[in-house]
Design a protein around this motif. Structure first.
Motif, mmCIF file in Angstrom:
data_model
loop_
_atom_site.group_PDB
_atom_site.id
_atom_site.type_symbol
_atom_site.label_atom_id
_atom_site.label_comp_id
_atom_site.label_asym_id
_atom_site.label_seq_id
_atom_site.Cartn_x
_atom_site.Cartn_y
_atom_site.Cartn_z
ATOM 1 N N ALA A 27 0.932 -1.170 -0.098
ATOM 2 C CA ALA A 27 -0.021 0.102 0.156
ATOM 3 C C ALA A 27 0.982 1.242 0.018
ATOM 4 C CB ALA A 27 -0.930 -0.012 1.274
ATOM 5 N N LYS A 28 1.611 1.378 0.749
ATOM 6 C CA LYS A 28 2.889 2.394 0.751
ATOM 7 C C LYS A 28 3.715 2.475 -0.221
ATOM 8 C CE LYS A 28 3.445 2.056 5.858
ATOM 9 N NZ LYS A 28 4.186 1.354 6.832
ATOM 10 N N GLU A 29 3.847 1.449 -1.123
ATOM 11 C CA GLU A 29 4.550 1.397 -2.343
ATOM 12 C C GLU A 29 3.701 1.954 -3.394
ATOM 13 O OE1 GLU A 29 6.040 -2.555 -3.171
ATOM 14 O OE2 GLU A 29 7.244 -2.640 -1.737
ATOM 15 N N ALA A 30 2.251 1.736 -3.318
ATOM 16 C CA ALA A 30 1.241 2.193 -4.284
ATOM 17 C C ALA A 30 1.360 3.625 -4.287
ATOM 18 C CB ALA A 30 -0.206 1.609 -4.061
ATOM 19 N N LEU A 31 1.426 4.071 -3.122
ATOM 20 C CA LEU A 31 0.973 5.704 -2.899
ATOM 21 C C LEU A 31 2.512 6.377 -3.264
ATOM 22 C CD1 LEU A 31 -0.355 6.202 0.695
ATOM 23 C CD2 LEU A 31 -1.589 6.437 -1.716
ATOM 24 N N ALA A 32 3.734 5.591 -3.039
ATOM 25 C CA ALA A 32 4.790 6.484 -3.588
ATOM 26 C C ALA A 32 5.017 6.393 -5.080
ATOM 27 C CB ALA A 32 5.985 5.382 -2.864
ATOM 28 N N ALA A 33 4.489 5.363 -5.617
ATOM 29 C CA ALA A 33 4.344 5.340 -7.346
ATOM 30 C C ALA A 33 3.205 6.146 -7.825
ATOM 31 C CB ALA A 33 4.199 3.782 -7.409
ATOM 32 N N GLY A 34 2.426 6.722 -7.085
ATOM 33 C CA GLY A 34 1.603 7.520 -7.525
ATOM 34 C C GLY A 34 0.325 7.023 -8.149
ATOM 35 N N ILE A 35 0.024 5.727 -7.536
ATOM 36 C CA ILE A 35 -1.054 4.744 -8.036
ATOM 37 C C ILE A 35 -2.349 5.475 -7.508
ATOM 38 C CG2 ILE A 35 -2.202 2.508 -8.156
ATOM 39 C CD1 ILE A 35 0.777 1.341 -8.241
ATOM 40 N N ASP A 36 -3.410 5.386 -8.104
ATOM 41 C CA ASP A 36 -4.599 6.134 -7.398
ATOM 42 C C ASP A 36 -5.011 5.110 -6.409
ATOM 43 O OD1 ASP A 36 -7.241 7.345 -7.487
ATOM 44 O OD2 ASP A 36 -7.854 5.767 -8.424
ATOM 45 N N PRO A 37 -5.399 5.495 -5.301
ATOM 46 C CA PRO A 37 -6.025 4.679 -4.043
ATOM 47 C C PRO A 37 -7.036 3.729 -4.749
ATOM 48 C CG PRO A 37 -5.517 6.846 -3.211
ATOM 49 C CD PRO A 37 -5.597 6.931 -4.412
ATOM 50 N N PHE A 73 -6.637 -6.742 4.021
ATOM 51 C CA PHE A 73 -7.213 -6.092 3.111
ATOM 52 C C PHE A 73 -7.483 -4.652 3.800
ATOM 53 C CE2 PHE A 73 -11.067 -3.995 1.756
ATOM 54 C CZ PHE A 73 -11.101 -3.930 0.474
ATOM 55 N N GLU A 74 -8.001 -4.545 5.035
ATOM 56 C CA GLU A 74 -8.364 -3.302 5.734
ATOM 57 C C GLU A 74 -7.141 -2.493 6.322
ATOM 58 O OE1 GLU A 74 -11.292 -4.481 8.795
ATOM 59 O OE2 GLU A 74 -12.746 -5.033 7.088
ATOM 60 N N ALA A 75 -6.154 -3.284 6.655
ATOM 61 C CA ALA A 75 -4.838 -2.681 7.011
ATOM 62 C C ALA A 75 -4.117 -1.874 5.523
ATOM 63 C CB ALA A 75 -3.838 -3.485 7.534
ATOM 64 N N ALA A 76 -4.442 -2.447 4.479
ATOM 65 C CA ALA A 76 -3.805 -1.608 3.664
ATOM 66 C C ALA A 76 -5.068 -0.807 3.044
ATOM 67 C CB ALA A 76 -3.750 -2.631 2.284
ATOM 68 N N VAL A 77 -6.107 -0.710 3.036
ATOM 69 C CA VAL A 77 -7.038 0.319 2.580
ATOM 70 C C VAL A 77 -6.912 1.683 3.525
ATOM 71 C CG1 VAL A 77 -9.519 0.676 2.924
ATOM 72 C CG2 VAL A 77 -8.765 -1.216 1.880
ATOM 73 N N ALA A 78 -6.705 1.190 4.902
ATOM 74 C CA ALA A 78 -6.335 2.321 5.836
ATOM 75 C C ALA A 78 -5.452 3.316 5.444
ATOM 76 C CB ALA A 78 -6.076 2.037 7.002
ATOM 77 N N ILE A 79 -4.300 2.450 4.798
ATOM 78 C CA ILE A 79 -3.158 3.458 4.355
ATOM 79 C C ILE A 79 -3.396 4.014 3.001
ATOM 80 C CG2 ILE A 79 -0.677 3.225 3.369
ATOM 81 C CD1 ILE A 79 -0.218 0.690 5.466
ATOM 82 N N LEU A 80 -3.893 3.029 2.194
ATOM 83 C CA LEU A 80 -4.414 3.850 0.944
ATOM 84 C C LEU A 80 -5.207 5.148 0.899
ATOM 85 C CD1 LEU A 80 -4.761 0.599 -0.997
ATOM 86 C CD2 LEU A 80 -2.879 2.378 -1.575
#
Length: 220
Positions: A27-37, A73-80
């Motif tokens: 999830a952190k990698e997704a945010l860093a890469a600018g992927i839409d949550p 799932f929920e832990a990642a969603v919270a970050i995203l």
């Protein structure tokens, strides 16, 4: 493109392999890469939950695994979603569901599985718990302005509470504001039709599919 695909795949795999830490990392990698949550949730995490749902329906995985997958799932969603505005979160929601086990009924495993699957599919779920009084269900539906009222009855003796919910909504003149979906072992399509409900769901994954249809009808 390559990196984005890898991260989405990692999110999906983390849920399938019940790896909460891996899900958070992805999830952190997704945010860093600018992927839409929302893309990360739908194409990554939710895809993993879909795998788990299918395996659950086929009897390949069981409730404990489903619960751990949902935690990942929920832990990642919270970050995203941490950086999203409330408005964006609301826009990304597929709808609001009030979930409960009906008055007099204390079973909640089935309800909890439905909650897991609904949340994983992008619905905002308000879980009232078990043995919830009919009046409270209607009061909370109004308070939270939900789209769907979903109630499970696991015993034939508690099924009438489902009918009472529909009746109370009619009495208050607000029946058309909510969709009513019911389920539980003794419940059937015929019963839900007879009491004036909108949909019957036999399994958790069916509940998700029916909920999508009901919300679409409400939003017209």
């Amino acid at each position: 493109m390559e990196e984005k695909q890898k991260i989405l795949e990692k999110l999906k795999t983390a849920v399938e392999e019940l790896e909460t830490e891996m899900a958070e990392e992805a999830a952190k990698e997704a945010l860093a890469a600018g992927i839409d949550p929302i893309t990360a949730i739908n194409d990554g995490l939710a895809a993993g939950m879909q795998t788990m749902s299918d395996l659950f329906d086929e009897g390949e995985v069981f409730v404990p695994q489903l619960v751990v997958a949902a935690d990942a799932f929920e832990a990642a969603v919270a970050i995203l979603t941490s950086s999203m505005s409330e408005e964006d979160k609301a826009k990304s929601s597929k709808g609001k569901v009030l979930l409960h086990t009906v008055q007099g009924d204390i079973h909640d495993i089935g309800k909890n599985i439905v909650k897991t699957m609904m949340s994983a599919s992008g619905f905002e779920v308000i879980d009232l718990g078990r043995d919830v009084a009919v009046e409270e269900v209607v009061a909370k539906a109004k308070e939270y302005k939900v789209d769907i009222i979903a109630g499970a009855a696991l015993m034939t003796t508690t099924m009438p509470a489902q009918r009472d919910i529909v009746s109370l909504l009619k009495e208050e003149g607000i029946r058309d504001q909510f969709k009513c979906m019911f389920g539980g072992a003794p419940v059937s399509d015929e019963w839900v039709e007879k009491i004036g409900g909108d949909a019957y769901a036999e399994t958790a994954s069916e509940a998700v599919e029916k909920a999508k249809i009901l919300v679409a009808e409400l939003r017209g």
